[in-house]
Design a protein around this motif. Structure first.
Motif, PDB file in Angstrom:
ATOM      1  N   ILE A   1      -5.091  19.693  -3.826  1.00  0.00           N
ATOM      2  CA  ILE A   1      -4.157  18.826  -3.105  1.00  0.00           C
ATOM      3  C   ILE A   1      -4.956  17.649  -2.574  1.00  0.00           C
ATOM      4  CG2 ILE A   1      -2.568  18.622  -1.171  1.00  0.00           C
ATOM      5  CD1 ILE A   1      -1.999  21.606  -1.493  1.00  0.00           C
ATOM      6  N   LYS A   2      -4.597  16.460  -3.023  1.00  0.00           N
ATOM      7  CA  LYS A   2      -5.347  15.254  -2.687  1.00  0.00           C
ATOM      8  C   LYS A   2      -4.434  14.234  -2.024  1.00  0.00           C
ATOM      9  CE  LYS A   2      -8.262  15.976  -6.695  1.00  0.00           C
ATOM     10  NZ  LYS A   2      -9.399  16.539  -6.024  1.00  0.00           N
ATOM     11  N   HIS A   3      -5.030  13.416  -1.185  1.00  0.00           N
ATOM     12  CA  HIS A   3      -4.319  12.310  -0.550  1.00  0.00           C
ATOM     13  C   HIS A   3      -4.943  11.029  -1.090  1.00  0.00           C
ATOM     14  CE1 HIS A   3      -2.193  14.868   2.322  1.00  0.00           C
ATOM     15  NE2 HIS A   3      -3.287  15.616   2.261  1.00  0.00           N
ATOM     16  N   LEU A   4      -4.104  10.192  -1.683  1.00  0.00           N
ATOM     17  CA  LEU A   4      -4.582   8.963  -2.302  1.00  0.00           C
ATOM     18  C   LEU A   4      -3.921   7.753  -1.681  1.00  0.00           C
ATOM     19  CD1 LEU A   4      -4.720  11.235  -4.704  1.00  0.00           C
ATOM     20  CD2 LEU A   4      -5.260   9.251  -6.048  1.00  0.00           C
ATOM     21  N   ARG A   5      -4.589   6.629  -1.811  1.00  0.00           N
ATOM     22  CA  ARG A   5      -4.038   5.341  -1.396  1.00  0.00           C
ATOM     23  C   ARG A   5      -4.018   4.445  -2.622  1.00  0.00           C
ATOM     24  NH1 ARG A   5      -7.126   3.652   3.025  1.00  0.00           N
ATOM     25  NH2 ARG A   5      -5.578   4.678   4.313  1.00  0.00           N
ATOM     26  N   ILE A   6      -2.862   3.828  -2.848  1.00  0.00           N
ATOM     27  CA  ILE A   6      -2.714   2.903  -3.967  1.00  0.00           C
ATOM     28  C   ILE A   6      -2.382   1.538  -3.394  1.00  0.00           C
ATOM     29  CG2 ILE A   6      -1.405   2.366  -6.051  1.00  0.00           C
ATOM     30  CD1 ILE A   6      -0.937   5.399  -6.329  1.00  0.00           C
ATOM     31  N   ASP A   7      -3.264   0.579  -3.633  1.00  0.00           N
ATOM     32  CA  ASP A   7      -3.065  -0.790  -3.159  1.00  0.00           C
ATOM     33  C   ASP A   7      -2.360  -1.576  -4.249  1.00  0.00           C
ATOM     34  OD1 ASP A   7      -4.377  -0.410  -0.700  1.00  0.00           O
ATOM     35  OD2 ASP A   7      -6.315  -0.615  -1.704  1.00  0.00           O
TER      36      ASP A   7
ATOM     37  N   MET B   1       0.845  -1.173   0.000  1.00  0.00           N
ATOM     38  CA  MET B   1       0.000   0.000   0.000  1.00  0.00           C
ATOM     39  C   MET B   1       0.895   1.243   0.000  1.00  0.00           C
ATOM     40  SD  MET B   1      -3.004   1.101   2.624  1.00  0.00           S
ATOM     41  CE  MET B   1      -2.015   0.950   4.058  1.00  0.00           C
ATOM     42  N   LEU B   2       0.535   2.207  -0.816  1.00  0.00           N
ATOM     43  CA  LEU B   2       1.289   3.444  -0.946  1.00  0.00           C
ATOM     44  C   LEU B   2       0.357   4.610  -0.674  1.00  0.00           C
ATOM     45  CD1 LEU B   2       3.814   5.058  -1.934  1.00  0.00           C
ATOM     46  CD2 LEU B   2       2.855   4.867  -4.227  1.00  0.00           C
ATOM     47  N   ASN B   3       0.737   5.471   0.263  1.00  0.00           N
ATOM     48  CA  ASN B   3       0.002   6.709   0.493  1.00  0.00           C
ATOM     49  C   ASN B   3       0.717   7.801  -0.279  1.00  0.00           C
ATOM     50  OD1 ASN B   3      -2.007   5.722   2.221  1.00  0.00           O
ATOM     51  ND2 ASN B   3      -0.573   5.725   3.913  1.00  0.00           N
ATOM     52  N   LEU B   4      -0.053   8.605  -0.967  1.00  0.00           N
ATOM     53  CA  LEU B   4       0.504   9.544  -1.927  1.00  0.00           C
ATOM     54  C   LEU B   4      -0.184  10.893  -1.792  1.00  0.00           C
ATOM     55  CD1 LEU B   4       2.374   9.561  -4.499  1.00  0.00           C
ATOM     56  CD2 LEU B   4       0.340   8.976  -5.793  1.00  0.00           C
ATOM     57  N   THR B   5       0.607  11.958  -1.758  1.00  0.00           N
ATOM     58  CA  THR B   5       0.065  13.311  -1.820  1.00  0.00           C
ATOM     59  C   THR B   5       0.196  13.780  -3.260  1.00  0.00           C
ATOM     60  OG1 THR B   5       0.723  13.774   0.450  1.00  0.00           O
ATOM     61  CG2 THR B   5       0.261  15.669  -0.956  1.00  0.00           C
ATOM     62  N   VAL B   6      -0.905  14.266  -3.809  1.00  0.00           N
ATOM     63  CA  VAL B   6      -0.938  14.651  -5.216  1.00  0.00           C
ATOM     64  C   VAL B   6      -1.348  16.109  -5.335  1.00  0.00           C
ATOM     65  CG1 VAL B   6      -1.977  14.184  -7.458  1.00  0.00           C
ATOM     66  CG2 VAL B   6      -1.567  12.309  -5.876  1.00  0.00           C
ATOM     67  N   HIS B   7      -0.568  16.872  -6.069  1.00  0.00           N
ATOM     68  CA  HIS B   7      -0.914  18.246  -6.419  1.00  0.00           C
ATOM     69  C   HIS B   7      -1.458  18.193  -7.843  1.00  0.00           C
ATOM     70  CE1 HIS B   7       1.259  19.972  -2.965  1.00  0.00           C
ATOM     71  NE2 HIS B   7       2.002  18.894  -3.122  1.00  0.00           N
ATOM     72  N   VAL B   8      -2.736  18.480  -7.994  1.00  0.00           N
ATOM     73  CA  VAL B   8      -3.402  18.344  -9.289  1.00  0.00           C
ATOM     74  C   VAL B   8      -3.485  19.700  -9.971  1.00  0.00           C
ATOM     75  CG1 VAL B   8      -5.509  17.612 -10.451  1.00  0.00           C
ATOM     76  CG2 VAL B   8      -4.758  16.429  -8.394  1.00  0.00           C
ATOM     77  N   LYS B   9      -3.162  19.710 -11.255  1.00  0.00           N
ATOM     78  CA  LYS B   9      -3.266  20.910 -12.085  1.00  0.00           C
ATOM     79  C   LYS B   9      -4.285  20.621 -13.195  1.00  0.00           C
ATOM     80  CE  LYS B   9       0.460  22.734 -10.127  1.00  0.00           C
ATOM     81  NZ  LYS B   9       0.647  24.012  -9.544  1.00  0.00           N
ATOM     82  N   PRO B  10      -5.583  20.805 -12.916  1.00  0.00           N
ATOM     83  CA  PRO B  10      -6.596  20.515 -13.938  1.00  0.00           C
ATOM     84  C   PRO B  10      -6.605  21.578 -15.034  1.00  0.00           C
ATOM     85  CG  PRO B  10      -7.640  21.398 -11.984  1.00  0.00           C
ATOM     86  CD  PRO B  10      -6.180  21.246 -11.670  1.00  0.00           C
ATOM     87  N   GLY B  11      -7.039  21.184 -16.216  1.00  0.00           N
ATOM     88  CA  GLY B  11      -7.129  22.114 -17.331  1.00  0.00           C
ATOM     89  C   GLY B  11      -5.774  22.537 -17.869  1.00  0.00           C
ATOM     90  N   SER B  12      -4.770  21.701 -17.712  1.00  0.00           N
ATOM     91  CA  SER B  12      -3.412  22.036 -18.133  1.00  0.00           C
ATOM     92  C   SER B  12      -3.162  21.591 -19.570  1.00  0.00           C
ATOM     93  CB  SER B  12      -2.408  21.354 -17.210  1.00  0.00           C
ATOM     94  OG  SER B  12      -1.102  21.540 -17.682  1.00  0.00           O
TER      95      SER B  12
END
Length: 81
Positions: free
Chosen positions: A73-79, A1-12
């Protein structure tokens, strides 16, 4: 399992693109994701999940947004099975 902080740039115009952040560490992974989709009706979130699933070579069902559904800014979990 990986916890990930993601900075999203929509409309790029750069998107779709995943860039590892310089301050990322194994304990706290962080990436910036450029998406062409706009943040309208969850389109950017859907594109984010699909792109990260492809990037980490997992199924889309293994990528989940924990926090930040309406934030850049999102926090995701990747299994990783």
């Amino acid at each position: 399992m990986l916890n990930l902080t993601v900075h999203v740039k929509p409309g790029s115009r750069k998107g779709p693109l995943v860039v590892d952040d310089a301050e990322s560490t194994p304990e706290h992974a962080s990436v910036t994701v450029f998406l062409q989709q706009r943040a309208v009706e969850g389109a950017a979130n859907d594109a984010l999940v699909a792109l990260l699933a492809k990037h980490f070579k997992v199924a889309k069902r293994d990528v989940s947004i924990i926090r930040g559904h309406t934030s850049k800014i999102k926090h995701l979990r990747i299994d990783r099975s």
